[in-house]
Design a protein around this motif. Structure first.
Motif, short mmCIF file in Angstrom:
data_model
loop_
_atom_site.label_atom_id
_atom_site.label_comp_id
_atom_site.label_asym_id
_atom_site.label_seq_id
_atom_site.Cartn_x
_atom_site.Cartn_y
_atom_site.Cartn_z
N GLU A 185 30.20 42.09 25.29
CA GLU A 185 31.39 42.91 25.18
C GLU A 185 31.66 43.75 26.42
O GLU A 185 32.76 44.29 26.56
CB GLU A 185 31.31 43.80 23.95
N SER A 186 30.68 43.85 27.28
CA SER A 186 30.86 44.63 28.52
C SER A 186 30.41 43.80 29.71
O SER A 186 29.34 44.04 30.28
CB SER A 186 30.07 45.94 28.45
N PRO A 187 31.18 42.80 30.09
CA PRO A 187 30.77 41.97 31.22
C PRO A 187 30.51 42.79 32.48
O PRO A 187 31.29 43.70 32.80
CB PRO A 187 31.98 41.03 31.41
N ASP A 188 29.42 42.49 33.14
CA ASP A 188 29.06 43.21 34.36
C ASP A 188 29.54 42.40 35.56
O ASP A 188 29.13 41.25 35.73
CB ASP A 188 27.54 43.36 34.41
N PRO A 189 30.39 42.97 36.41
CA PRO A 189 30.90 42.22 37.57
C PRO A 189 29.79 41.62 38.43
O PRO A 189 30.00 40.57 39.04
CB PRO A 189 31.69 43.28 38.35
N GLU B 257 47.39 52.66 29.79
CA GLU B 257 46.02 52.57 30.29
C GLU B 257 45.55 51.14 30.54
O GLU B 257 44.44 50.93 31.05
CB GLU B 257 45.05 53.28 29.34
N ASP B 258 46.38 50.15 30.20
CA ASP B 258 46.06 48.77 30.53
C ASP B 258 46.48 48.41 31.96
O ASP B 258 46.19 47.31 32.43
CB ASP B 258 46.74 47.80 29.55
N THR B 259 47.15 49.32 32.62
CA THR B 259 47.61 49.08 33.99
C THR B 259 46.45 48.84 34.94
O THR B 259 45.43 49.56 34.88
CB THR B 259 48.44 50.28 34.47
N GLY B 260 46.60 47.86 35.80
CA GLY B 260 45.57 47.58 36.80
C GLY B 260 45.73 46.18 37.34
O GLY B 260 46.65 45.45 36.95
N VAL B 261 44.85 45.82 38.25
CA VAL B 261 44.79 44.45 38.76
C VAL B 261 43.79 43.68 37.89
O VAL B 261 42.66 44.14 37.69
CB VAL B 261 44.37 44.41 40.24
N TYR B 262 44.21 42.54 37.40
CA TYR B 262 43.39 41.73 36.50
C TYR B 262 42.84 40.52 37.26
O TYR B 262 43.57 39.83 37.96
CB TYR B 262 44.21 41.27 35.30
N TYR B 263 41.53 40.30 37.07
CA TYR B 263 40.82 39.24 37.77
C TYR B 263 40.11 38.31 36.79
O TYR B 263 39.66 38.75 35.73
CB TYR B 263 39.73 39.82 38.68
N GLY C 232 41.80 53.70 41.79
CA GLY C 232 40.77 54.72 41.92
C GLY C 232 39.59 54.57 40.99
O GLY C 232 38.72 55.44 40.93
N LYS C 233 39.53 53.45 40.25
CA LYS C 233 38.44 53.24 39.30
C LYS C 233 37.68 51.96 39.62
O LYS C 233 38.14 51.12 40.39
CB LYS C 233 38.98 53.19 37.87
N GLY C 234 36.53 51.81 38.99
CA GLY C 234 35.73 50.61 39.17
C GLY C 234 36.27 49.45 38.38
O GLY C 234 37.19 49.59 37.57
N GLY D 118 30.75 30.56 31.51
CA GLY D 118 31.55 31.51 30.77
C GLY D 118 32.59 32.09 31.72
O GLY D 118 32.34 32.20 32.93
N ILE D 119 33.74 32.43 31.20
CA ILE D 119 34.81 33.00 32.03
C ILE D 119 35.18 34.36 31.46
O ILE D 119 35.33 34.52 30.25
CB ILE D 119 36.05 32.09 32.05
N ALA D 120 35.32 35.33 32.33
CA ALA D 120 35.69 36.68 31.90
C ALA D 120 36.91 37.16 32.67
O ALA D 120 37.16 36.75 33.81
CB ALA D 120 34.54 37.65 32.10
N TRP D 121 37.64 38.04 32.01
CA TRP D 121 38.71 38.79 32.65
C TRP D 121 38.22 40.21 32.90
O TRP D 121 37.61 40.83 32.02
CB TRP D 121 39.95 38.83 31.77
N PHE D 122 38.50 40.69 34.08
CA PHE D 122 38.20 42.07 34.47
C PHE D 122 39.50 42.74 34.88
O PHE D 122 40.48 42.08 35.18
CB PHE D 122 37.23 42.10 35.66
N ARG D 123 39.47 44.05 34.92
CA ARG D 123 40.62 44.79 35.45
C ARG D 123 40.12 45.98 36.25
O ARG D 123 39.02 46.50 36.01
CB ARG D 123 41.55 45.25 34.33
#
Length: 125
Positions: free
Chosen positions: A105-109, A89-95, A42-44, A33-38
């Motif tokens: 619905e809430s992928p855990d890193p 609020e979508d601003t961030g680094v996306y991985y 200053g946030k997790g 499975g592949i997920a996108w995170f952001r």
């Protein structure tokens, strides 16, 4: 080194769109499975969306439902995140990252591997 390489980030105004891509390097993601995170400053790291190995299951965190769409092309070892109606609020680094577990619905890193270096998304007027 087995990892994803992300691209497609940039700066857009609220309401705009971006299309992010990640390509697997050094491994085949066919059975993951592949997920996108952001990660905002200053946030997790937050799970945004996940797609199963077959592509048949796609999940989204509540804040992006109806605005983001995930897809994958196993022949090209890529996953894509289409982001519309972007908000500040979508601003961030996306991985991108991969897992052998089921998508939710809430992928855990902690459940994911093969992390890329990320691509910056900035939504600002």
């Amino acid at each position: 080194q087995s990892q994803f390489v992300e691209s497609g980030g940039g700066s857009v105004q609220p309401g705009g769109s971006l299309r992010l891509s990640c390509v697997a390097s050094g491994f085949s993601p066919d059975y993951y499975g592949i997920a996108w995170f952001r990660q905002a400053p200053g946030k997790g790291r937050e799970g945004v969306s996940c797609i199963s190995a077959s592509g048949g299951v796609r999940t989204y965190t509540n804040s992006v439902k109806g605005r983001f769409s995930i897809s994958r092309d196993n022949a090209k070892n890529t996953a894509t995140l289409q982001m519309d109606s972007l908000k500040a609020e979508d601003t961030g680094v996306y991985y991108c990252a991969a897992t052998y577990l089921y998508c939710n619905e809430s992928p855990d890193p902690a459940d994911y591997d093969h992390w890329g270096r990320g691509t910056q998304v900035t939504v600002s007027s």
